[in-house]
Design a protein around this motif. Sequence first.
Motif, mmCIF file in Angstrom:
data_model
loop_
_atom_site.group_PDB
_atom_site.id
_atom_site.type_symbol
_atom_site.label_atom_id
_atom_site.label_comp_id
_atom_site.label_asym_id
_atom_site.label_seq_id
_atom_site.Cartn_x
_atom_site.Cartn_y
_atom_site.Cartn_z
ATOM 1 N N PHE A 224 0.828 -1.210 0.000
ATOM 2 C CA PHE A 224 0.000 0.000 0.000
ATOM 3 C C PHE A 224 0.861 1.259 0.000
ATOM 4 O O PHE A 224 0.644 2.179 -0.796
ATOM 5 C CB PHE A 224 -0.917 -0.015 1.223
ATOM 6 C CG PHE A 224 -1.772 1.206 1.350
ATOM 7 C CD1 PHE A 224 -2.935 1.334 0.602
ATOM 8 C CD2 PHE A 224 -1.416 2.244 2.208
ATOM 9 C CE1 PHE A 224 -3.738 2.469 0.709
ATOM 10 C CE2 PHE A 224 -2.205 3.381 2.322
ATOM 11 C CZ PHE A 224 -3.367 3.502 1.568
ATOM 12 N N ASN A 227 2.649 1.992 -3.145
ATOM 13 C CA ASN A 227 1.710 2.221 -4.252
ATOM 14 C C ASN A 227 1.908 1.201 -5.370
ATOM 15 O O ASN A 227 1.890 1.542 -6.558
ATOM 16 C CB ASN A 227 1.849 3.646 -4.801
ATOM 17 C CG ASN A 227 0.659 4.066 -5.642
ATOM 18 O OD1 ASN A 227 -0.463 3.605 -5.412
ATOM 19 N ND2 ASN A 227 0.889 4.918 -6.618
ATOM 20 N N TRP A 233 -0.493 -7.593 -4.940
ATOM 21 C CA TRP A 233 -1.571 -8.070 -4.059
ATOM 22 C C TRP A 233 -1.831 -9.552 -4.305
ATOM 23 O O TRP A 233 -2.128 -10.307 -3.353
ATOM 24 C CB TRP A 233 -2.838 -7.250 -4.265
ATOM 25 C CG TRP A 233 -2.727 -5.850 -3.720
ATOM 26 C CD1 TRP A 233 -2.645 -4.693 -4.434
ATOM 27 C CD2 TRP A 233 -2.670 -5.477 -2.340
ATOM 28 N NE1 TRP A 233 -2.532 -3.605 -3.586
ATOM 29 C CE2 TRP A 233 -2.548 -4.057 -2.293
ATOM 30 C CE3 TRP A 233 -2.706 -6.185 -1.137
ATOM 31 C CZ2 TRP A 233 -2.473 -3.347 -1.102
ATOM 32 C CZ3 TRP A 233 -2.624 -5.483 0.065
ATOM 33 C CH2 TRP A 233 -2.509 -4.089 0.082
#
Length: 284
Positions: A224, A227, A233
């Motif tokens: 996160f 970025n 993920w």
Amino acid sequence: MQQKLKDLSELVMLQHSFFSMPFMFIALLTSAKGWFGWKLFIFGVIATISARNFAMAFNRYADRKFDSTNPRTQNRPSVDGRIAPNAILFFIFVNAVIFVCISYFINALCFYLSIPILAILASYSLFKRFSSLAHIVLGLSLGLAPIAGAIAASGEIPLWSIYLCIGVLFWVAGFDLLYALQDIEHDKKEGLHSIPSVFGVTKTLWLSRLFHLLTLVFWGLFIFEANLGLWMWIGLGISILALFFEQYLVSKNFHHIPRAFFTVNAYLGIALLGFCILDLMAGL
């Protein structure tokens, strides 16, 4: 000569560099937002291997007495006479010099931190003599790899690299707890402060699970904060499955510990590096 090189490789278990090296490359790629150049690639490989050689050889030298009384470790080259103590000391010194010199040629911050990093790497072997936090120190030793990668590429320590470091710390500490289950009786006999020997099997298993849960949390924070995109993920999802499988293997039968420790964890780091590459390629 070939046999001596084989003994040295066995001494430091060179193949296990795959635990920390992928995370150093993940940090390099994330900092550079892509390919970081052949210079940092070569320097990064040399720095990682020399640092790990230093740490493992120091551990083997410091633990000769304990390794000689442990059936699992009494055939190591540092114990059975294949490599003399003075030769191990020389090997430690050479790798320390290589690491410091490589750090100097990368950038000033890498050079300034090289000696403190070596001190942390050496402290694991001494820590377990008086504290159960030795597992955390080992985790920190490998967790420094992504911070070192970020420093090498950018000359600074971004927040995401700290999250990645903490994630690696708990990942390593979690699987080291499982590995230490093999030596409970020996550690009790020798007065070593491993968590399994102090707190028992059940509490160790639950603490390892907690550590691996924290691993996933901090790796998520890394993704996160940096970025990163969908592929990373997905990599985190694969990590969930891999760590669950590792915990399952060990809880089912302690004979699976070597398989869980060496195979699952080595592939996990490489897989995450692969997903990082895919993620950066997708963003180009």
